[in-house]
Design an enzyme around this catalytic site. Sequence first.
Site, short mmCIF file in Angstrom:
data_model
loop_
_atom_site.label_atom_id
_atom_site.label_comp_id
_atom_site.label_asym_id
_atom_site.label_seq_id
_atom_site.Cartn_x
_atom_site.Cartn_y
_atom_site.Cartn_z
N LYS A 37 0.85 -1.20 0.00
CA LYS A 37 0.00 0.00 0.00
C LYS A 37 0.88 1.24 0.00
O LYS A 37 1.72 1.40 0.88
CB LYS A 37 -0.87 0.04 1.27
CG LYS A 37 -1.99 -0.96 1.28
CD LYS A 37 -3.01 -0.57 2.38
CE LYS A 37 -3.91 -1.75 2.73
NZ LYS A 37 -3.38 -2.57 3.84
N ASN A 82 13.38 -8.23 -0.61
CA ASN A 82 13.41 -8.12 0.85
C ASN A 82 12.07 -8.48 1.49
O ASN A 82 12.04 -9.00 2.59
CB ASN A 82 13.82 -6.69 1.23
CG ASN A 82 13.50 -6.36 2.68
OD1 ASN A 82 14.14 -6.87 3.59
ND2 ASN A 82 12.49 -5.53 2.89
N SER A 133 17.58 -13.16 2.95
CA SER A 133 17.14 -14.42 3.52
C SER A 133 17.19 -14.29 5.03
O SER A 133 16.84 -13.25 5.59
CB SER A 133 18.04 -15.54 3.00
OG SER A 133 17.64 -16.77 3.50
N TYR A 147 8.68 -21.16 7.84
CA TYR A 147 9.33 -19.91 7.43
C TYR A 147 10.75 -20.22 6.97
O TYR A 147 11.18 -19.84 5.88
CB TYR A 147 9.36 -18.93 8.60
CG TYR A 147 10.34 -17.79 8.44
CD1 TYR A 147 10.14 -16.82 7.46
CD2 TYR A 147 11.47 -17.69 9.25
CE1 TYR A 147 11.04 -15.79 7.30
CE2 TYR A 147 12.38 -16.66 9.09
CZ TYR A 147 12.16 -15.71 8.12
OH TYR A 147 13.05 -14.69 7.96
N LYS A 151 12.69 -19.86 3.19
CA LYS A 151 13.95 -19.16 2.96
C LYS A 151 15.01 -20.12 2.41
O LYS A 151 15.83 -19.74 1.57
CB LYS A 151 14.45 -18.52 4.26
CG LYS A 151 13.59 -17.35 4.75
CD LYS A 151 13.63 -16.19 3.77
CE LYS A 151 13.13 -14.89 4.40
NZ LYS A 151 13.11 -13.77 3.42
N THR A 182 14.30 -5.15 14.33
CA THR A 182 13.15 -4.88 13.46
C THR A 182 11.90 -5.30 14.22
O THR A 182 11.98 -5.78 15.35
CB THR A 182 13.22 -5.73 12.17
OG1 THR A 182 13.11 -7.10 12.52
CG2 THR A 182 14.52 -5.51 11.43
#
Length: 301
Positions: A37, A82, A133, A147, A151, A182
């Site tokens: 968005k 990313n 990754s 997950y 990767k 993060t």
Amino acid sequence: MSSSRIWLITGANSGLGLALTQHVLAQGDQVIAAVRKVSSIPASIKAAKPLVLDLNASDSEIKQAGAEALKIYGRIDVLVNNAGYALTGYTEELDDEAIKTQFQTNFFGAISLTQSLLPAFREQKSGHILNISSIAAVAGGAPFGLYNASKAALEAATEALSIELAPFNIRVLIIEPGFFATNFFAAAGVNSARPERVTGAYPDTSKVPEQYVARHLALKQVGDMNKAAARMFEVVSGTGLAKDFVDGGLRDFVRVPLGPDSGTRFGAKLQLLSENVEATRAIWNSTDMDEEKLQEFAKQT
Ligand SMILES: *[C@@H]1O[C@H](CO)[C@@H](O)[C@H](O)[C@H]1NC(C)=O
Ligand SMILES: *[C@@H]1O[C@H](CO)[C@@H](O)[C@H](O)[C@H]1NC(C)=O
């Protein structure tokens, strides 16, 4: 002529993608910020050109977005795959659909986007592709199994791609960050399994994020995203700490771990693999054809 490069960065609105976008803009390069968005693009990267991209869309929609990105400046020099997220939960308990969406976003979507840019990269005989990754791909664990698997698939595909593209002067790199400050865990959530699928048979995942963060804080081992961004920029430019890696390196290595936790876990995984190979020597060295059968096989072919 300006020598500034054009970067296409997916997931540019948060985390490492945002830190990298800010750094790249500050160095005087141009960025196309691919986000789901446009309203999610923070003011700090208003200088970037927005591109709407949903990696969970169809392959043709993703390729369409890639084609639009190429039109913005007429070229792209660096693609940074990313965008992605982490599905949290145990394999038995997660929905098939949630698993497929994880692979669509982290793996198939990145491949579709990369494919859409490769003809242009080959034609200009230059380019960098950075796949962000995770050390999880190499040394993964519960409750992030799927997950990590998404990767790992990306890394396997990336290794092959780097070989395919080397003759065209296109450099492909796998960036493997460890723990950085993060919102990874907040975004990952505590458990992606639907409540009715939770069996109670596996350890509670609700404390996983805070324990993970607390462990890294105790070790004073928390990655700084701005430093990660600076290293990624250097790896693409062949400058700074990456000078020898790019120019002086005897080989074009594909992997760039980021963070002492990443490098250390990588080393530990290598040792485990090495022990695994040694422990199974008698097994793997027992399966070749005996001489007689081999001669028969040679005759047939
Ligand atoms: C991803 O795409 C699938 C298939 O189109 C859809 O069912 C699912 O709801 C989407 N998920 C998200 C999170 O957008
Ligand atoms: C496999 O076994 C053969 C026969 O014992 C031996 O000569 C050879 O060195 C072994 N190869 C490896 C790689 O261990």
